[in-house]
Design a protein around this motif. Structure first.
Motif, PDB file in Angstrom:
ATOM      1  N   ASP A  37       5.648  17.726  -8.459  1.00 32.88           N
ATOM      2  CA  ASP A  37       6.324  16.449  -8.243  1.00 32.88           C
ATOM      3  C   ASP A  37       5.430  15.538  -7.412  1.00 32.88           C
ATOM      4  O   ASP A  37       4.884  15.948  -6.387  1.00 32.88           O
ATOM      5  CB  ASP A  37       7.654  16.654  -7.514  1.00 32.88           C
ATOM      6  N   VAL A  38       5.289  14.308  -7.889  1.00 34.95           N
ATOM      7  CA  VAL A  38       4.485  13.305  -7.191  1.00 34.95           C
ATOM      8  C   VAL A  38       5.411  12.168  -6.791  1.00 34.95           C
ATOM      9  O   VAL A  38       6.208  11.689  -7.600  1.00 34.95           O
ATOM     10  CB  VAL A  38       3.343  12.782  -8.094  1.00 34.95           C
ATOM     11  N   VAL A  39       5.297  11.759  -5.528  1.00 35.02           N
ATOM     12  CA  VAL A  39       6.114  10.663  -5.007  1.00 35.02           C
ATOM     13  C   VAL A  39       5.190   9.650  -4.354  1.00 35.02           C
ATOM     14  O   VAL A  39       4.249  10.023  -3.651  1.00 35.02           O
ATOM     15  CB  VAL A  39       7.140  11.177  -3.960  1.00 35.02           C
ATOM     16  N   PHE A  40       5.462   8.375  -4.591  1.00 31.51           N
ATOM     17  CA  PHE A  40       4.710   7.308  -3.920  1.00 31.51           C
ATOM     18  C   PHE A  40       5.627   6.677  -2.891  1.00 31.51           C
ATOM     19  O   PHE A  40       6.711   6.207  -3.201  1.00 31.51           O
ATOM     20  CB  PHE A  40       4.242   6.260  -4.929  1.00 31.51           C
ATOM     21  N   ARG A  41       5.180   6.673  -1.639  1.00 36.14           N
ATOM     22  CA  ARG A  41       5.945   6.069  -0.548  1.00 36.14           C
ATOM     23  C   ARG A  41       5.181   4.866  -0.026  1.00 36.14           C
ATOM     24  O   ARG A  41       3.957   4.879   0.034  1.00 36.14           O
ATOM     25  CB  ARG A  41       6.118   7.067   0.597  1.00 36.14           C
ATOM     26  N   VAL A  42       5.922   3.858   0.358  1.00 37.91           N
ATOM     27  CA  VAL A  42       5.292   2.661   0.926  1.00 37.91           C
ATOM     28  C   VAL A  42       4.702   3.048   2.283  1.00 37.91           C
ATOM     29  O   VAL A  42       5.387   3.625   3.121  1.00 37.91           O
ATOM     30  CB  VAL A  42       6.307   1.517   1.081  1.00 37.91           C
ATOM     31  N   ALA A  43       3.418   2.746   2.473  1.00 33.57           N
ATOM     32  CA  ALA A  43       2.729   3.069   3.723  1.00 33.57           C
ATOM     33  C   ALA A  43       3.145   2.085   4.803  1.00 33.57           C
ATOM     34  O   ALA A  43       3.301   0.896   4.552  1.00 33.57           O
ATOM     35  CB  ALA A  43       1.217   3.026   3.531  1.00 33.57           C
ATOM     36  N   GLN A  44       3.308   2.572   5.994  1.00 32.91           N
ATOM     37  CA  GLN A  44       3.725   1.726   7.110  1.00 32.91           C
ATOM     38  C   GLN A  44       2.541   1.093   7.789  1.00 32.91           C
ATOM     39  O   GLN A  44       1.551   1.589   8.025  1.00 32.91           O
ATOM     40  CB  GLN A  44       4.529   2.534   8.126  1.00 32.91           C
ATOM     41  N   ALA A  69       0.853  14.953   1.804  1.00 28.52           N
ATOM     42  CA  ALA A  69       0.419  13.553   1.737  1.00 28.52           C
ATOM     43  C   ALA A  69      -1.071  13.474   1.412  1.00 28.52           C
ATOM     44  O   ALA A  69      -1.859  14.327   1.849  1.00 28.52           O
ATOM     45  CB  ALA A  69       0.707  12.846   3.043  1.00 28.52           C
ATOM     46  N   SER A  70      -1.435  12.453   0.674  1.00 27.98           N
ATOM     47  CA  SER A  70      -2.857  12.229   0.383  1.00 27.98           C
ATOM     48  C   SER A  70      -3.567  11.793   1.663  1.00 27.98           C
ATOM     49  O   SER A  70      -2.939  11.332   2.613  1.00 27.98           O
ATOM     50  CB  SER A  70      -3.018  11.161  -0.702  1.00 27.98           C
ATOM     51  N   ASN A  71      -4.893  11.943   1.667  1.00 24.01           N
ATOM     52  CA  ASN A  71      -5.638  11.626   2.888  1.00 24.01           C
ATOM     53  C   ASN A  71      -6.041  10.165   2.975  1.00 24.01           C
ATOM     54  O   ASN A  71      -6.708   9.774   3.920  1.00 24.01           O
ATOM     55  CB  ASN A  71      -6.876  12.521   3.004  1.00 24.01           C
ATOM     56  N   ARG A  72      -5.661   9.351   1.992  1.00 18.31           N
ATOM     57  CA  ARG A  72      -5.974   7.923   2.073  1.00 18.31           C
ATOM     58  C   ARG A  72      -4.824   7.099   1.507  1.00 18.31           C
ATOM     59  O   ARG A  72      -4.003   7.591   0.756  1.00 18.31           O
ATOM     60  CB  ARG A  72      -7.281   7.587   1.360  1.00 18.31           C
ATOM     61  N   ILE A  73      -4.809   5.849   1.885  1.00 22.39           N
ATOM     62  CA  ILE A  73      -3.790   4.902   1.423  1.00 22.39           C
ATOM     63  C   ILE A  73      -4.239   4.344   0.074  1.00 22.39           C
ATOM     64  O   ILE A  73      -5.406   3.996  -0.120  1.00 22.39           O
ATOM     65  CB  ILE A  73      -3.628   3.755   2.449  1.00 22.39           C
ATOM     66  N   LEU A  74      -3.299   4.254  -0.859  1.00 24.61           N
ATOM     67  CA  LEU A  74      -3.592   3.744  -2.201  1.00 24.61           C
ATOM     68  C   LEU A  74      -3.143   2.294  -2.333  1.00 24.61           C
ATOM     69  O   LEU A  74      -2.083   1.920  -1.820  1.00 24.61           O
ATOM     70  CB  LEU A  74      -2.881   4.585  -3.257  1.00 24.61           C
ATOM     71  N   LEU A  75      -3.935   1.518  -3.020  1.00 24.61           N
ATOM     72  CA  LEU A  75      -3.560   0.141  -3.331  1.00 24.61           C
ATOM     73  C   LEU A  75      -2.597   0.131  -4.514  1.00 24.61           C
ATOM     74  O   LEU A  75      -2.516   1.102  -5.281  1.00 24.61           O
ATOM     75  CB  LEU A  75      -4.805  -0.680  -3.672  1.00 24.61           C
ATOM     76  N   PHE A  76      -1.898  -0.970  -4.674  1.00 25.74           N
ATOM     77  CA  PHE A  76      -0.948  -1.113  -5.780  1.00 25.74           C
ATOM     78  C   PHE A  76      -1.634  -0.863  -7.118  1.00 25.74           C
ATOM     79  O   PHE A  76      -1.085  -0.164  -7.981  1.00 25.74           O
ATOM     80  CB  PHE A  76      -0.320  -2.515  -5.745  1.00 25.74           C
ATOM     81  N   ASP A  77      -2.822  -1.429  -7.318  1.00 26.23           N
ATOM     82  CA  ASP A  77      -3.530  -1.264  -8.590  1.00 26.23           C
ATOM     83  C   ASP A  77      -3.867   0.199  -8.865  1.00 26.23           C
ATOM     84  O   ASP A  77      -3.802   0.656 -10.010  1.00 26.23           O
ATOM     85  CB  ASP A  77      -4.811  -2.108  -8.617  1.00 26.23           C
ATOM     86  N   GLU A  78      -4.213   0.937  -7.824  1.00 29.10           N
ATOM     87  CA  GLU A  78      -4.512   2.362  -8.003  1.00 29.10           C
ATOM     88  C   GLU A  78      -3.267   3.141  -8.403  1.00 29.10           C
ATOM     89  O   GLU A  78      -3.329   4.030  -9.264  1.00 29.10           O
ATOM     90  CB  GLU A  78      -5.107   2.937  -6.710  1.00 29.10           C
ATOM     91  N   ARG A  97       0.868  -1.185   0.000  1.00 30.75           N
ATOM     92  CA  ARG A  97       0.000   0.000   0.000  1.00 30.75           C
ATOM     93  C   ARG A  97       0.904   1.234   0.000  1.00 30.75           C
ATOM     94  O   ARG A  97       1.975   1.224   0.604  1.00 30.75           O
ATOM     95  CB  ARG A  97      -0.922  -0.019   1.210  1.00 30.75           C
ATOM     96  N   TYR A  98       0.449   2.282  -0.662  1.00 29.91           N
ATOM     97  CA  TYR A  98       1.267   3.476  -0.856  1.00 29.91           C
ATOM     98  C   TYR A  98       0.553   4.734  -0.378  1.00 29.91           C
ATOM     99  O   TYR A  98      -0.671   4.818  -0.383  1.00 29.91           O
ATOM    100  CB  TYR A  98       1.587   3.653  -2.346  1.00 29.91           C
ATOM    101  N   THR A  99       1.358   5.707   0.010  1.00 26.07           N
ATOM    102  CA  THR A  99       0.888   7.058   0.289  1.00 26.07           C
ATOM    103  C   THR A  99       1.411   7.941  -0.838  1.00 26.07           C
ATOM    104  O   THR A  99       2.589   7.851  -1.201  1.00 26.07           O
ATOM    105  CB  THR A  99       1.449   7.577   1.634  1.00 26.07           C
TER     106      THR A  99
END
Length: 115
Positions: free
Chosen positions: A108-115, A68-77, A59-61
Motif C-alpha cells: 500500500d502506497v499513501v501520499f501525505r501532504v508534507a508540512q 516514509a520516503s527519505n525526500r519530499i516529492l513535488l506534485f509533478d513527481e 509537496r508530498y511525503t
C-alpha cells in the motif's frame, strides 16, 4: 373602409406594444436567470483553477507499507508515479492526492501532504 383599417392598425399596434412589453419582461427574466447560471458556473471554474494551482505547489511525503520516503516529492513527481501506475480517472487521482492508499507491487502506497 379606410376608417376601419386605421382602427385595426391602431388596435394592432396597441396589442403588439402590450405583447412586446410582456415578452420583453419574460426575456429579461430569462436573461437574468441565464446570467446567474453563468456567474455560478464561472465561480465554480475559478475555484477549481485556484485549487489546481494550489495543488501543483503542494509537496508530498510517500508512505510505502507505513515507511516514509527519505525526500519530499513535488506534485509533478506524484502525478508521474500515479500515471505510471495506469491511473487516469480524475476522481481516483483526487482520492489518492487526498491521502487514500493505492496498492502497488504488493504494497500500500499513501501520499501525505508534507508540512
Amino acid at each position: 373602409m379606410g376608417l376601419v383599417y386605421l382602427i385595426a392598425v391602431i388596435v394592432g399596434l396597441i396589442v403588439a406594444g402590450k405583447s412586446g412589453y410582456v415578452l420583453r419582461g419574460k426575456v429579461d427574466k430569462a436573461w437574468s436567470d441565464l446570467e446567474e447560471e453563468c456567474l455560478e458556473s464561472c465561480r465554480v471554474e475559478v475555484n477549481r483553477m485556484k485549487a489546481d494551482r494550489a495543488a501543483t505547489h503542494t509537496r508530498y511525503t510517500m508512505l510505502r507499507e507505513g515507511l516514509a520516503s527519505n525526500r519530499i516529492l513535488l506534485f509533478d513527481e506524484v502525478m508521474d508515479f500515479i500515471n505510471a501506475c495506469g491511473i487516469e480517472d480524475e476522481y481516483t487521482v483526487s482520492a489518492i492526492l487526498a491521502g487514500n492508499p493505492i496498492h502497488v507491487d504488493g504494497a500500500d502506497v499513501v501520499f501525505r501532504v508534507a508540512q
